[in-house]
Design a protein around this motif. Structure first.
Motif, PDB file in Angstrom:
ATOM      1  N   ALA A  35     -28.963  27.725  11.717  1.00 11.19           N
ATOM      2  CA  ALA A  35     -27.166  28.661  12.140  1.00 11.19           C
ATOM      3  C   ALA A  35     -26.300  27.638  10.941  1.00 11.19           C
ATOM      4  CB  ALA A  35     -26.997  28.447  13.593  1.00 11.19           C
ATOM      5  N   ALA A  36     -26.090  26.409  11.160  1.00 10.45           N
ATOM      6  CA  ALA A  36     -25.502  25.982  10.375  1.00 10.45           C
ATOM      7  C   ALA A  36     -25.123  26.037   8.744  1.00 10.45           C
ATOM      8  CB  ALA A  36     -25.519  24.398  10.775  1.00 10.45           C
ATOM      9  N   GLY A  37     -26.715  26.342   8.478  1.00  8.34           N
ATOM     10  CA  GLY A  37     -26.950  26.534   7.184  1.00  8.34           C
ATOM     11  C   GLY A  37     -26.358  27.857   6.637  1.00  8.34           C
ATOM     12  N   GLY A  38     -26.272  29.343   7.592  1.00  8.95           N
ATOM     13  CA  GLY A  38     -25.303  29.918   7.113  1.00  8.95           C
ATOM     14  C   GLY A  38     -26.425  31.511   7.555  1.00  8.95           C
ATOM     15  N   VAL A  39     -26.002  31.974   8.004  1.00  8.40           N
ATOM     16  CA  VAL A  39     -27.413  33.457   8.593  1.00  8.40           C
ATOM     17  C   VAL A  39     -26.493  34.870   7.707  1.00  8.40           C
ATOM     18  CG1 VAL A  39     -27.767  32.360  10.699  1.00  8.40           C
ATOM     19  CG2 VAL A  39     -25.455  34.073  10.659  1.00  8.40           C
ATOM     20  N   HIS A  40     -25.601  34.940   7.069  1.00  5.25           N
ATOM     21  CA  HIS A  40     -25.192  36.124   6.372  1.00  5.25           C
ATOM     22  C   HIS A  40     -23.914  35.349   5.583  1.00  5.25           C
ATOM     23  CE1 HIS A  40     -20.835  35.946   8.640  1.00  5.25           C
ATOM     24  NE2 HIS A  40     -21.589  35.859   8.943  1.00  5.25           N
ATOM     25  N   GLY A  41     -23.822  36.591   3.842  1.00  5.39           N
ATOM     26  CA  GLY A  41     -22.660  36.091   2.814  1.00  5.39           C
ATOM     27  C   GLY A  41     -20.966  36.447   4.059  1.00  5.39           C
ATOM     28  N   PRO A  42     -21.073  36.301   2.575  1.00  7.63           N
ATOM     29  CA  PRO A  42     -19.273  36.280   3.244  1.00  7.63           C
ATOM     30  C   PRO A  42     -18.136  36.636   3.391  1.00  7.63           C
ATOM     31  CG  PRO A  42     -19.468  35.158   0.559  1.00  7.63           C
ATOM     32  CD  PRO A  42     -20.705  35.355   1.103  1.00  7.63           C
ATOM     33  N   ASP A  43     -19.053  38.440   2.715  1.00  6.94           N
ATOM     34  CA  ASP A  43     -17.995  39.297   2.867  1.00  6.94           C
ATOM     35  C   ASP A  43     -18.358  40.443   4.135  1.00  6.94           C
ATOM     36  OD1 ASP A  43     -17.265  38.490   0.377  1.00  6.94           O
ATOM     37  OD2 ASP A  43     -18.845  39.115  -0.462  1.00  6.94           O
ATOM     38  N   PHE A  44     -18.965  40.349   4.774  1.00  3.37           N
ATOM     39  CA  PHE A  44     -19.639  41.490   6.411  1.00  3.37           C
ATOM     40  C   PHE A  44     -19.599  40.193   7.220  1.00  3.37           C
ATOM     41  CE2 PHE A  44     -22.538  43.806   8.528  1.00  3.37           C
ATOM     42  CZ  PHE A  44     -21.188  44.756   8.375  1.00  3.37           C
ATOM     43  N   MET A  45     -18.716  40.444   8.092  1.00  6.29           N
ATOM     44  CA  MET A  45     -19.004  39.862   9.287  1.00  6.29           C
ATOM     45  C   MET A  45     -20.533  41.015   9.940  1.00  6.29           C
ATOM     46  SD  MET A  45     -19.321  37.428  11.740  1.00  6.29           S
ATOM     47  CE  MET A  45     -17.745  36.333  11.569  1.00  6.29           C
ATOM     48  N   PRO A  46     -21.193  40.825  11.059  1.00  4.65           N
ATOM     49  CA  PRO A  46     -22.119  41.371  11.639  1.00  4.65           C
ATOM     50  C   PRO A  46     -21.831  41.776  12.801  1.00  4.65           C
ATOM     51  CG  PRO A  46     -23.364  40.151  10.798  1.00  4.65           C
ATOM     52  CD  PRO A  46     -21.901  39.011  10.262  1.00  4.65           C
ATOM     53  N   GLU A  58     -20.040  23.565  13.803  1.00  2.99           N
ATOM     54  CA  GLU A  58     -19.894  23.835  15.521  1.00  2.99           C
ATOM     55  C   GLU A  58     -20.662  25.617  15.693  1.00  2.99           C
ATOM     56  OE1 GLU A  58     -17.509  23.695  17.410  1.00  2.99           O
ATOM     57  OE2 GLU A  58     -16.715  21.397  16.660  1.00  2.99           O
ATOM     58  N   ARG A  59     -21.113  25.838  14.341  1.00  2.00           N
ATOM     59  CA  ARG A  59     -22.394  27.661  14.258  1.00  2.00           C
ATOM     60  C   ARG A  59     -23.598  26.307  15.026  1.00  2.00           C
ATOM     61  NH1 ARG A  59     -21.037  28.104   9.076  1.00  2.00           N
ATOM     62  NH2 ARG A  59     -22.609  27.738   8.414  1.00  2.00           N
ATOM     63  N   GLY A  60     -23.607  25.176  14.719  1.00  2.00           N
ATOM     64  CA  GLY A  60     -25.352  25.068  15.445  1.00  2.00           C
ATOM     65  C   GLY A  60     -24.615  24.549  16.539  1.00  2.00           C
ATOM     66  N   ARG A  61     -23.429  23.871  17.129  1.00  5.06           N
ATOM     67  CA  ARG A  61     -23.511  23.751  18.351  1.00  5.06           C
ATOM     68  C   ARG A  61     -23.668  24.828  19.603  1.00  5.06           C
ATOM     69  NH1 ARG A  61     -18.829  20.861  17.823  1.00  5.06           N
ATOM     70  NH2 ARG A  61     -20.396  18.781  17.532  1.00  5.06           N
ATOM     71  N   ALA A  62     -22.841  25.787  18.761  1.00  7.41           N
ATOM     72  CA  ALA A  62     -22.421  27.098  19.540  1.00  7.41           C
ATOM     73  C   ALA A  62     -24.017  27.342  19.709  1.00  7.41           C
ATOM     74  CB  ALA A  62     -21.878  28.501  18.882  1.00  7.41           C
ATOM     75  N   THR A  63     -24.487  27.885  18.715  1.00  9.61           N
ATOM     76  CA  THR A  63     -25.861  28.772  18.920  1.00  9.61           C
ATOM     77  C   THR A  63     -26.645  27.828  19.855  1.00  9.61           C
ATOM     78  OG1 THR A  63     -26.310  28.883  16.885  1.00  9.61           O
ATOM     79  CG2 THR A  63     -28.433  28.081  17.484  1.00  9.61           C
ATOM     80  N   ILE A  64     -27.070  25.905  19.822  1.00  8.12           N
ATOM     81  CA  ILE A  64     -27.501  25.667  21.142  1.00  8.12           C
ATOM     82  C   ILE A  64     -26.486  25.873  22.487  1.00  8.12           C
ATOM     83  CG2 ILE A  64     -28.281  23.728  22.173  1.00  8.12           C
ATOM     84  CD1 ILE A  64     -27.754  22.040  19.417  1.00  8.12           C
ATOM     85  N   LEU A  65     -26.052  25.916  22.682  1.00  5.98           N
ATOM     86  CA  LEU A  65     -25.006  26.412  24.183  1.00  5.98           C
ATOM     87  C   LEU A  65     -25.662  27.769  24.888  1.00  5.98           C
ATOM     88  CD1 LEU A  65     -21.766  24.449  23.540  1.00  5.98           C
ATOM     89  CD2 LEU A  65     -23.573  23.489  24.482  1.00  5.98           C
ATOM     90  N   TRP A  66     -25.247  28.818  23.281  1.00 10.48           N
ATOM     91  CA  TRP A  66     -25.731  30.373  23.566  1.00 10.48           C
ATOM     92  C   TRP A  66     -27.150  30.533  24.530  1.00 10.48           C
ATOM     93  CZ3 TRP A  66     -28.598  34.050  22.481  1.00 10.48           C
ATOM     94  CH2 TRP A  66     -28.644  35.323  23.092  1.00 10.48           C
ATOM     95  N   GLY A 115     -31.988  32.591   9.219  1.00 11.12           N
ATOM     96  CA  GLY A 115     -31.007  31.728   8.442  1.00 11.12           C
ATOM     97  C   GLY A 115     -30.926  32.232   6.952  1.00 11.12           C
ATOM     98  N   LEU A 116     -30.465  32.719   5.956  1.00 10.36           N
ATOM     99  CA  LEU A 116     -30.240  33.138   5.179  1.00 10.36           C
ATOM    100  C   LEU A 116     -31.011  32.875   3.860  1.00 10.36           C
ATOM    101  CD1 LEU A 116     -26.798  32.276   3.790  1.00 10.36           C
ATOM    102  CD2 LEU A 116     -27.725  34.989   4.063  1.00 10.36           C
ATOM    103  N   PRO A 117     -31.967  31.736   4.183  1.00 10.47           N
ATOM    104  CA  PRO A 117     -32.687  31.536   3.215  1.00 10.47           C
ATOM    105  C   PRO A 117     -34.467  32.512   3.099  1.00 10.47           C
ATOM    106  CG  PRO A 117     -32.922  29.311   3.944  1.00 10.47           C
ATOM    107  CD  PRO A 117     -31.594  30.347   4.450  1.00 10.47           C
ATOM    108  N   HIS A 118     -34.031  33.015   4.693  1.00 12.14           N
ATOM    109  CA  HIS A 118     -35.348  34.033   4.858  1.00 12.14           C
ATOM    110  C   HIS A 118     -34.793  35.213   4.827  1.00 12.14           C
ATOM    111  CE1 HIS A 118     -36.906  29.756   5.961  1.00 12.14           C
ATOM    112  NE2 HIS A 118     -35.407  29.671   6.989  1.00 12.14           N
ATOM    113  N   HIS A 119     -33.935  35.505   4.682  1.00 10.29           N
ATOM    114  CA  HIS A 119     -33.732  37.418   3.760  1.00 10.29           C
ATOM    115  C   HIS A 119     -34.384  38.040   3.412  1.00 10.29           C
ATOM    116  CE1 HIS A 119     -28.758  36.623   6.653  1.00 10.29           C
ATOM    117  NE2 HIS A 119     -30.378  36.691   6.694  1.00 10.29           N
ATOM    118  N   GLY A 120     -34.274  39.103   3.263  1.00 12.51           N
ATOM    119  CA  GLY A 120     -35.267  40.323   1.777  1.00 12.51           C
ATOM    120  C   GLY A 120     -36.635  39.345   1.996  1.00 12.51           C
ATOM    121  N   GLN A 121     -37.322  39.593   3.033  1.00 15.64           N
ATOM    122  CA  GLN A 121     -38.432  39.424   3.503  1.00 15.64           C
ATOM    123  C   GLN A 121     -39.512  39.848   4.025  1.00 15.64           C
ATOM    124  OE1 GLN A 121     -40.018  34.460   2.822  1.00 15.64           O
ATOM    125  NE2 GLN A 121     -37.658  34.588   2.803  1.00 15.64           N
TER     126      GLN A 121
END
Length: 219
Positions: A35-46, A58-66, A115-121
């Motif tokens: 999550a900290a490394g990013g899960v989507h591009g900057p132009d679209f909020m899914p 903060e993204r990483g912390r929110a992930t663990i708590l959620w 995570g972004l590196p794992h998209h498109g596979q």
């Protein structure tokens, strides 16, 4: 052992490339790193809740708590299983299944991210196929539900590929912007007609089923 008290932790979903399981603490840290490394591009909020609009820590912390809240607040009547998705020993994302009164409704809802590196596979399709096997084969469900905002082509593409049909729209807000959230519904016949991945469902014993409000495995 943890599974003596939380028997649904025994559940494992295995596909050709992936394993899905409920997370231990090490898994949560690895998921937070994704999550900290990013899960989507900057132009679209899914996401309906824009939790990714934050600094990496903060993204990483929110992930663990959620994840912890989802597991801790689950009951047999209203449950969530936020599986981590593991490929070659690495946590690459999460695939959630939730349901209310599943014993009666026989329908469950899914949501996911990678995570972004794992998209498109092809992982998005494969991990959704894994939880569909759990819903239909393992739990005897009749319907699987999903949703995606207009413009989220990859998510909608996974739904169409796996046989979902359009199921109406809802309007959601992001700040002062109105957005269209498209609902998707998959019935058992559609799932059977579009099965493309072999999935092994393990650990779904009577104790695990009881955690999900079920008395016995489907006939």
């Amino acid at each position: 052992m943890l599974t003596d008290y939380l028997p649904h932790y025994r559940i494992r979903l295995r596909t050709e490339r992936l394993e899905l399981r409920l997370p231990d603490l090490d898994d949560l840290v690895a998921l937070a790193d994704q999550a900290a490394g990013g899960v989507h591009g900057p132009d679209f909020m899914p996401f309906v809740v824009p939790w990714t609009d934050a600094e990496p820590v903060e993204r990483g912390r929110a992930t663990i708590l959620w994840q912890l809240r989802a597991i801790a607040s689950s009951t047999p009547e209203n449950w969530a299983m936020p599986f981590v998705v593991v490929h070659d020993g690495q946590v690459i994302g999460m695939q959630e299944v939730t349901a209310r009164e599943f014993k009666v409704t026989r329908e469950a809802t899914t949501g996911s991210w990678l995570g972004l590196p794992h998209h498109g596979q092809g992982f998005g399709t494969e991990m959704r196929a894994a939880v569909l096997a759990l819903i239909f084969d393992g739990l005897g469900g009749d319907y699987a539900l999903s949703a995606s905002f207009d413009g989220n082509g990859p998510s909608a593409g996974v739904s169409r590929k796996l046989g979902y049909q359009a199921d109406g729209i809802e309007h959601k807000t992001l700040g002062d912007v109105r957005r269209i959230d498209r609902r998707w519904r998959l019935d058992r016949a559609g799932w059977e007609a579009h099965r493309t991945h072999e999935v092994a469902v393990e650990g779904l014993d009577a104790a695990a089923l009881a955690m999900l409000g079920l008395d016995a495995p489907p006939a």
